[in-house]
Design a protein around this motif. Sequence first.
Motif, PDB file in Angstrom:
ATOM      1  N   VAL A 336       0.858  -1.244   0.021  1.00  0.00           N
ATOM      2  CA  VAL A 336      -0.135  -0.218  -0.086  1.00  0.00           C
ATOM      3  C   VAL A 336       0.832   1.111   0.003  1.00  0.00           C
ATOM      4  O   VAL A 336       0.611   2.203  -0.669  1.00  0.00           O
ATOM      5  CB  VAL A 336      -1.194  -0.072   1.188  1.00  0.00           C
ATOM      6  CG1 VAL A 336      -1.746   1.171   1.368  1.00  0.00           C
ATOM      7  CG2 VAL A 336      -2.100  -1.184   1.152  1.00  0.00           C
ATOM      8  N   LEU A 337       1.908   1.218   0.721  1.00  0.00           N
ATOM      9  CA  LEU A 337       2.801   2.376   0.851  1.00  0.00           C
ATOM     10  C   LEU A 337       3.499   2.812  -0.564  1.00  0.00           C
ATOM     11  O   LEU A 337       3.529   3.751  -0.955  1.00  0.00           O
ATOM     12  CB  LEU A 337       3.860   2.135   1.692  1.00  0.00           C
ATOM     13  CG  LEU A 337       3.606   2.737   3.455  1.00  0.00           C
ATOM     14  CD1 LEU A 337       4.829   2.236   4.575  1.00  0.00           C
ATOM     15  CD2 LEU A 337       3.609   4.297   3.219  1.00  0.00           C
ATOM     16  N   GLU A 338       3.826   1.504  -1.370  1.00  0.00           N
ATOM     17  CA  GLU A 338       4.464   1.681  -2.440  1.00  0.00           C
ATOM     18  C   GLU A 338       3.638   2.506  -3.271  1.00  0.00           C
ATOM     19  O   GLU A 338       4.174   3.136  -4.101  1.00  0.00           O
ATOM     20  CB  GLU A 338       4.851   0.159  -2.891  1.00  0.00           C
ATOM     21  CG  GLU A 338       5.734   0.133  -4.218  1.00  0.00           C
ATOM     22  CD  GLU A 338       5.861  -1.118  -4.909  1.00  0.00           C
ATOM     23  OE1 GLU A 338       6.025  -1.404  -5.864  1.00  0.00           O
ATOM     24  OE2 GLU A 338       5.914  -1.861  -4.133  1.00  0.00           O
ATOM     25  N   VAL A 339       2.243   2.129  -3.482  1.00  0.00           N
ATOM     26  CA  VAL A 339       1.318   2.428  -4.640  1.00  0.00           C
ATOM     27  C   VAL A 339       1.019   4.045  -4.166  1.00  0.00           C
ATOM     28  O   VAL A 339       1.055   5.024  -4.993  1.00  0.00           O
ATOM     29  CB  VAL A 339       0.415   1.752  -4.751  1.00  0.00           C
ATOM     30  CG1 VAL A 339      -0.737   1.613  -3.782  1.00  0.00           C
ATOM     31  CG2 VAL A 339      -0.230   2.140  -6.084  1.00  0.00           C
ATOM     32  N   ILE A 340       0.628   4.330  -2.874  1.00  0.00           N
ATOM     33  CA  ILE A 340       0.355   5.689  -2.428  1.00  0.00           C
ATOM     34  C   ILE A 340       1.482   6.619  -2.606  1.00  0.00           C
ATOM     35  O   ILE A 340       1.438   7.874  -2.786  1.00  0.00           O
ATOM     36  CB  ILE A 340      -0.369   5.708  -1.055  1.00  0.00           C
ATOM     37  CG1 ILE A 340       0.398   5.395  -0.059  1.00  0.00           C
ATOM     38  CG2 ILE A 340      -1.542   4.917  -1.202  1.00  0.00           C
ATOM     39  CD1 ILE A 340      -0.261   5.562   1.440  1.00  0.00           C
TER      40      ILE A 340
END
Length: 382
Positions: A336-340
Motif C-alpha cells: 500500500v505504501l509503495e503505490v500511494i
Amino acid sequence: MRILMVSMPSLHFFRWTDQLKDSGHEVFWFDIKGAGEMASSIHWVHQNVDWKLKYDYPGRYLFKMKFSKLYRWLQQYNEKDTALAFEKYLQEVRPDAVHSFALYVSCTPIVEVMQRHKNIKWIYSSWGSDLFYFQDKANYLYDIKRVLNRVDCLFTDCKRDYEIAKQHGFLGQFLGVFPGGGGFDMQLMEKFKLPIEQRKIILIKGFQGRSGRAIPVLKAIISLKERLSHFNIVVFGTDLDAIDYINSSELIHWSNFKAIGKITYQEVLKLMGQALIYIGNSNSDGIPNTLLEALCMDVFPIQSNPGGATAEIIIGGVNGLLIENAENIIEIKQLVLEVISDISIIEKGVVYNSEIIRPTLEYQNIKDLVMKKYDLVDILLN
C-alpha cells in the motif's frame, strides 16, 4: 444441442448462461438448491427451481425463524433427495450435455447419477476454491477425484486449476480459461467512471470467513493511519467476522472509514468508478471476478496470489501489485505504501490494463469464444 445447467442461483451463473441466449442451443436449468424462484434475468431458459420441499406448509418461514433447530430436524423428512430429483429431471429433459458450476455445490450431489448416464457429456466449470483449497482436505479430495474421473469437459477461471485437475485424474477436453461470469459490459461500466485525478477511495473486499483475508488488510490500514488521512477507506461485502473486527478496532472511530455489507452489482461498479486502489485478499481463489471488474473500471489492484493464479493476469509492479502471503500484515502495508507514494505507478498500471487487459474481457469477445467451446462439445457428441 440440449444443455442442462446445474447450479445454485448466482449472478455469475446467470451472466454466464445468458451468453447462450439466441445461440440455437436449448437450455434448461436445475437449481441445485431447489427452493428458489424463477430467475427473470434468464427468463428464456427452461427452469426447474422449486422442487426441494415435499410439503410447503403454511407458516413455514415463521416456524424456521422462531424454531430453527427443530425446523432443521424436520427438514430431513420434508426434503426430497437431490440425486433422485435431478435424475428424474434428467430423464425428462434428455439433454445432450450437463453443465455443472462449482464442484461441491453442483457436481458432488449428482456424480452417481452422471456415472449411470455416461452417454451424456458432462461439462464442469471450476469456481474459486473448488480445486486449490479443497485438494488438501482428504474427504473433499475423494470427491474431487470422483468428479474429475467422470467429467468430459472442463472450463476454469485460471490456468492453475487446469493443472490441478490433471493431477487429480481429469483426462477430458479442456475448454479454456474464462471469467466465471463471462465477459463484461464495457459500455455499462464506462458511465460509472470518474477521472483518475478525482478518485480518492481505497476500496477493500470485506470477506474474512473461510478463505477471505480482509482482517490482515484492515490491520495494515490501521498502521498507515496518517499516510491515508486524505483517502476515503471503503470496505464492501463485509461479512460478520470482518464486522466484529472493525467494531473492536479504532477503525470504528475513523471519519474517513466506512464498511458496508452486501450490495448490488451496479453499486459495486459505482464504488469502483470512484476508487483509485482496490485491495482483495484471500488464501484461496482463482481469478476473482471482483479483480477483473477493478481492471475494467480503471482501478489499480493489490491482490493476493494463491497458487500463482493472479500472476496469470497481474504483472507485479506493472498493472497491479501481488500479495504473496495473505496473512502478512507487513507485506500488505509495504505494498500500500509503495503505490500511494508514487501516483505514476497507478497511472501506468491503468493505461496498461486499459490497452492490454480490458479488450480481452469485453462481453462480446468472451461470448464468441465461449460459443465456439459449446460448439466443440456438440462436435464431440457426434
